[in-house]
Design an enzyme around this catalytic site. Structure first.
Site, mmCIF file in Angstrom:
data_model
loop_
_atom_site.group_PDB
_atom_site.id
_atom_site.type_symbol
_atom_site.label_atom_id
_atom_site.label_comp_id
_atom_site.label_asym_id
_atom_site.label_seq_id
_atom_site.Cartn_x
_atom_site.Cartn_y
_atom_site.Cartn_z
ATOM 1 N N LEU A 13 0.828 -1.212 0.000
ATOM 2 C CA LEU A 13 0.000 0.000 0.000
ATOM 3 C C LEU A 13 0.863 1.263 0.000
ATOM 4 O O LEU A 13 2.023 1.231 0.409
ATOM 5 C CB LEU A 13 -0.883 0.024 1.259
ATOM 6 C CG LEU A 13 -1.967 -1.041 1.372
ATOM 7 C CD1 LEU A 13 -2.577 -1.012 2.776
ATOM 8 C CD2 LEU A 13 -3.049 -0.837 0.313
ATOM 9 N N SER A 14 0.273 2.359 -0.408
ATOM 10 C CA SER A 14 0.941 3.657 -0.294
ATOM 11 C C SER A 14 1.222 3.919 1.184
ATOM 12 O O SER A 14 0.352 3.717 2.032
ATOM 13 C CB SER A 14 0.023 4.752 -0.861
ATOM 14 O OG SER A 14 0.627 6.010 -0.687
ATOM 15 N N GLY A 17 5.914 1.688 3.201
ATOM 16 C CA GLY A 17 7.362 1.775 3.450
ATOM 17 C C GLY A 17 8.241 1.313 2.296
ATOM 18 O O GLY A 17 9.442 1.112 2.474
ATOM 19 N N LYS A 18 7.659 1.180 1.111
ATOM 20 C CA LYS A 18 8.412 0.654 -0.039
ATOM 21 C C LYS A 18 9.627 1.523 -0.379
ATOM 22 O O LYS A 18 10.743 1.024 -0.512
ATOM 23 C CB LYS A 18 7.491 0.548 -1.278
ATOM 24 C CG LYS A 18 6.299 -0.370 -1.086
ATOM 25 C CD LYS A 18 5.409 -0.415 -2.309
ATOM 26 C CE LYS A 18 4.764 0.904 -2.660
ATOM 27 N NZ LYS A 18 3.848 1.429 -1.623
ATOM 28 N N THR A 19 9.390 2.821 -0.532
ATOM 29 C CA THR A 19 10.478 3.731 -0.927
ATOM 30 C C THR A 19 11.564 3.760 0.144
ATOM 31 O O THR A 19 12.762 3.685 -0.163
ATOM 32 C CB THR A 19 9.921 5.161 -1.140
ATOM 33 O OG1 THR A 19 8.879 5.075 -2.118
ATOM 34 C CG2 THR A 19 10.996 6.100 -1.640
ATOM 35 N N SER A 86 1.917 -1.625 -7.325
ATOM 36 C CA SER A 86 1.635 -2.822 -8.154
ATOM 37 C C SER A 86 0.553 -3.692 -7.518
ATOM 38 O O SER A 86 0.835 -4.792 -7.043
ATOM 39 C CB SER A 86 2.904 -3.623 -8.430
ATOM 40 O OG SER A 86 3.761 -3.731 -7.313
#
Ligand code: ADP
Length: 175
Positions: A13-14, A17-19, A86
C-alpha cells in the site's frame, strides 16, 4: 563481472514503506560495492508513464513497463529494486514467471497504519473523494500469496526490515 542481477520487487500500500526500504537496501548494497538501481513507481510515472492513469489497464501497463526496464538492468548484473504499489497479483505473477531472479517483497502494514502515517497527505484527499481510484480506499490491493519476503513495517523498525531483505539475499547467494 561477478555480481549477479536480481529484481527485488517491493509491493504494498501507499505509505507502507516501499520507498524507505528500497533506498535503505540500496544504500547498504552500495556500501558493499554492489551495482544497484532503484525504480520508484512515482518517478517512473513522472517520466516513462506520464500519460497513464490509475485504471486497472493503465496500472498494469505501468507495471509492465517497470518490469521491462527492471529486466534489462537485472540481466546486465544490476540489482534492481522496484518500489511500486503494483496492486494486481496477476501481473506481478506474470513478471515472476517471465524474469529471472525475481524476488517478491511484500511491504506490509495495515491500512489504518498507512492512513495514520499519511506520508504524502494522499489518504486524507482520497477519503474526501478528491482522489479517485486510490489503492486501499477506492481501488483494490491484491496481497501477494507467496512472496519471498514479508516486511511487516508496523512491527519492525526500518533497519530490521532492511536487514531482513539483505539476509534473504545472502541466504539465496545473490550477494
Ligand atoms: P511507500 O513508498 O510504500 O508509499 P514510504 O516509504 O514513502 O512508503 O513511507 C513510509 C513511512 O513509514 C515513512 O515515513 C517511514 O519512515 C515510516 N516507517 C515506519 N516504520 C517503517 C518501517 N519499518 N519500514 C519502512 N518505513 C517505515
Amino acid at each position: 563481472m561477478k555480481q549477479q542481477g536480481a529484481i527485488l520487487w517491493l509491493t504494498g500500500l501507499s505509505g507502507a514503506g516501499k520507498t524507505t526500504i528500497a533506498h535503505g537496501v540500496a544504500q547498504k548494497l552500495q556500501k558493499r560495492n554492489y551495482l544497484v538501481e532503484v525504480l520508484d513507481g512515482d518517478v517512473v510515472r513522472a517520466h516513462l508513464s506520464q500519460e497513464l492513469g490509475f485504471s486497472k489497464q493503465d496500472r498494469d501497463t505501468n507495471v509492465r513497463r517497470i518490469g521491462f526496464v527492471a529486466n534489462l538492468l537485472s540481466r546486465n548484473g544490476i540489482i534492481t529494486i522496484v518500489a511500486a504499489i503494483s496492486p494486481y497479483r496477476e501481473i506481478r505473477d506474470q513478471l515472476k514467471q517471465t524474469t529471472t531472479n525475481f524476488v517478491e517483497v511484500y511491504i506490509k502494514a495495515p491500512l489504518a497504519v498507512c492512513e495514520f502515517r499519511d506520508v504524502k497527505g494522499l489518504y486524507a484527499k482520497a477519503k474526501l473523494g478528491q482522489i479517485k481510484h486510490f489503492t486501499g480506499i477506492s481501488d483494490p490491493y491484491e496481497e501477494p500469496l507467496n512472496p519471498e519476503i514479508i516486511c511487516q513495517t508496523d512491527k519492525f523498525t526500518i533497519g530490521q526490515c532492511v536487514n531482513q531483505v539483505l539476509d534473504y539475499l545472502e541466504y539465496q547467494d545473490f550477494i
